[in-house]
Design an enzyme around this catalytic site. Sequence first.
Site, PDB file in Angstrom:
ATOM      1  CB  VAL A   1      -5.676  -1.097   8.774  1.00  0.00           C
ATOM      2  CG1 VAL A   1      -4.970  -1.103  10.362  1.00  0.00           C
ATOM      3  CG2 VAL A   1      -5.251  -2.472   8.597  1.00  0.00           C
ATOM      4  CD  GLU A   2      -4.341  -3.625   3.786  1.00  0.00           C
ATOM      5  OE1 GLU A   2      -4.644  -4.140   3.337  1.00  0.00           O
ATOM      6  OE2 GLU A   2      -3.294  -3.864   4.523  1.00  0.00           O
ATOM      7  N   GLY A   3      -9.952  -0.645   5.456  1.00  0.00           N
ATOM      8  CA  GLY A   3     -11.068  -0.837   5.362  1.00  0.00           C
ATOM      9  C   GLY A   3     -11.677  -1.685   6.245  1.00  0.00           C
TER      10      GLY A   3
ATOM     11  CG  LEU B   1      -1.839  -1.434   1.485  1.00  0.00           C
ATOM     12  CD1 LEU B   1      -2.600  -1.033   2.792  1.00  0.00           C
ATOM     13  CD2 LEU B   1      -3.478  -1.338  -0.092  1.00  0.00           C
TER      14      LEU B   1
END
Length: 792
Positions: A493-495, A208
Site C-alpha cells: 500500500v501507499e506506493g 491519507l
Amino acid sequence: MLWLLVLLILVSLLSYRQASIYWSALLVGLLLGNYLLFNGLTSVSKMLWITYLVIFIPLTVPFIRQKLISRQLFQWMKKALPAMSKTEREALEAGNTWWDAELFSGKPNWKVLQDLPMVKLTVEEQSFIDHEVETLCAMLNDWDITHNRKDLPPEVWDYIKQHKFCGMMIPKAYGGLAFSETAHSEVVMKIASRCTTAAVTVMVPNSLGPAKLLLNYGTDAQKNYYLPRLVTGEEIPAFALTSPVAGSDASAMTDTGVVCQQDGVLGIRLNWEKRYITLGPIATVLGLAFKLYDPDKLIGDTENIGITVALIPTNTNGVSIGRRHYPLDSAFQNGPNWGKNVFIPMDYLIGGVAQAGNGWKMLMHSLTTGRAVSLPALSVAASKFTCRNTGAYSRIRKQFNVPIGELEGIKEPLARMAGETYILNAARCVTNAALDNGERPAVISAILKYELTERMRSVVNDGMDIQGGSGICLGSKNYLGRLYQVIPISITVEGANILTRTMMIFGQGAMRCHPFVQAEMAALQNNNLIAFDKLLFQHLGFWARNKTTALWFGLTNARFYQPLGNKDTQRYYQQIARLSAGFALTADFALLTLGGTLKRKEHISGCFADVLSNLYLCSCVLKYYESQGNQQDDAPLLHWACQHTLYQAQQALSNILTKLPFRPAAWALRHLIIFPFGEPNSPPNDTLSHQIAALLINDSATRDRLTQGIYINQNPDDATGRIEVAFKAVLAAAPVEAKIRTAKLGKGDVTASALAKGIITPAEAELIHSAEQARLAAISVDDFSADEILGR
C-alpha cells in the site's frame, strides 16, 4: 609574460560575477595577446597565449560560449529530454527537499541536520498516550478481532470515536486534538504493537483520509461542516484512488466526471470503479479521485481539466459500496465501491471549482507527509514488538539445556533484529522532527516507506525463524503469526515497494534533490538558452568539485574531513561524506551517459536509491544517538547500525559502477577515483553482533529504550503478558540455576537435590519452580478441535 597570463586567468575567474572587472581583464588579455603574439615571444609562450585566446576566452565569455558550445548542447539535450506527464510533473512539485538534497550535493552541510530540534511530546500528548491509548490497547484482543469477529468490537469503535482518535491531526478550532506528527506516530506505534487492525483504522483518517485534503484545500464551508464530524466519528471517511486497471499509474485512471447541468443545477456526472479502499465498506463520506472533463466549457475554456478530487456522501444516489476484501486475514475494513451516473453539485469538489484539475497535486502534497508517518510508525511497532517478545522468548526457551539465545545460530538473527530496529526508530524520530519543523520532504517520505517496511519484514522474518513451531501455530497464544501474515500489506500500500525503490526515490531524487537538473530541464522546456548556459557551466563546476573531492577522500579515506561527533561517531561522519561525494559524482556520470534512458534503467536507479536511502538512515542514526545524550550503553547499537548502513551504501554504489556504460570511464571512476584502494567499509563483525544479541536476552535500560513506546503488560493470561512474566521469572531464577550447575549434582531432580543438601534455600527453590511454570506457559501453543478449525 607567463606571470601576466596566469594573473589574467585568475582575475577573469575570480571576478566572474563582477562584470566590469571581468570584462576589463578579458579586454586587457585580448589586447596584450594580440600585441605579444607578433612581437617576438618564444614558441612556448605563443602556445600558451593562443590557448588563452582560443580556449579560455570562448569558455568564459557567455555570448561566445553560447554560440559555440551551449547552443549545440541545448539542441541535443532538448531532443533527448524524456517526455514528462502532468502527473509526473506534479509529483515532482509536491513537498520540498531537506537532508536528501544535502546528501545529493556531495558536500553535506551537517549544520542542517545538527540544528534540527528533536520534538518532545506536550503534556497533553503524553497524557493521551499514557491513558487513552493505554486503555484502548488493553481493550484489544487481536486473535478475537481477526479470527472470530473479523472486525473491531462495538465498544472499541465507540471508544475510538468518543476519544477523538480519528481527529488527532485536526485543529482544536474544529474540535480536534491538534497533535504533532511525532505524537501521531507515537499513538499509531503503540496501538500497532497491540493490534494492526486497530492501528490501520486509526492511522488512515489521520494520514491519507479526506481530513488532510480539507485542511489544506477545502473551502471554509467544507471545513466547518466536515471536520467536526470527522473528529467525533459521526462521519467515517475513506479515500478512493485505486482503480482495477490503474494502480500506481494514475494517468491510466478510467474514472470520469463530466461537467453538466441537471434540473438547473451545475454539477458533475460521475462514473467510477475503485478497489482496495480502506474503511470503504463502512464509510459515510468518500473522497474520490477522477478525471474531470468539461466538453461544453461550463466552468472554463479547458475541456480536459485533469484529475480532480471530490467529497461525496455514500448515501448519494448511484453510489454503491461493495462487499469486503479480506487482506491476509486482517480484519480492518477494506473493499470496493463504484458509482454509475452519480450527479454531484460543484460544491462537492474539495476546494470548489478553483481546485478542479489540481487533484493529483493535492494528493501528492498530502501523501508526502502521510507516507512518512503512518506506515513507518507501524513498521517500527512491529520491529520493537518482535525484538522485545522474541528476544525474551530466546532467553525463556531452552534447547540442549541452554537458552536458545545463547546459541550462535540464534545470536545472528537476534543481532539483526536489534540493529535494524535501532535504525528504523532513529529514522522515524528524526523524520518526524523534520515534519514538525515544517519540512515536507517528498523523497525522504518515499525512503521511509520503502526502507522501514522492508527492514521490518526482515526483523519479523528473523523473529519467526527463532520462534519456530510456536510462530507457525496460530491461536490466541501466538503473538507473532498474525503480524507475519500482514507484512505484505504494508509492502504493497501507499506506493508498492518495487515501484517506490526503482522509480520514486532516485527517479524523483535525481530531479528534486540535484542542485541543477530540475532547473536545467525547466530551461530546456522553456527554450531559455541563456539560463541553460549558466546552469550547464555551474553544473560542470559542481561535477569537477565532486570529482576532486571524491578523489581526495578516496586517497585519504576521508581521514582529514572536518572533525564532527565524538570518538564513537567521527569515522561515520567521514564515511558518509566520502560516499556522498562518490554518489553525487556517479549520479552525474549516469545522467550524462544514459540521459533520458536512465528513467527506464530501473535496476540502476534502484541501486542509486539504495545508496541514498542508506546514507539517509545512517545520518538519522547519528542524529538520534546524539539527541539521546550519547548513551554509552547504546554504543553497540550505534556501531552496528552505522556499519551496516554504510556497508550497504558502499556495495550499492560499487554495484552501480559495474553496470554503467562507457566501461573504461566507469572503470576509472570506480578504481582510480572513488575506490582507489578498494572498498573500505565492512559489515558488523561477529563480536559486535554477539554484543547486540545479548541486549535482547537480558533485562537492561538499553533493551527498554530500544523497545520504548509499545504496549507492555504483565497479564499471565495475555499472549505477550505471559512472555513478560516468564522472562522476569527466568532471569530471577538464573543465579539459583548457576549455583546448582556449579554443584554438579548430576541428572534427575537437581533442584530437589540441591534443596536437600542445603545448596539452595526453599525460597530459591520456589524461584526455580515459578520460572519453570512460567516457561512452560510461555512456550505452549494452541490446538483446536475439528469443528473449531472448520469454524462450526
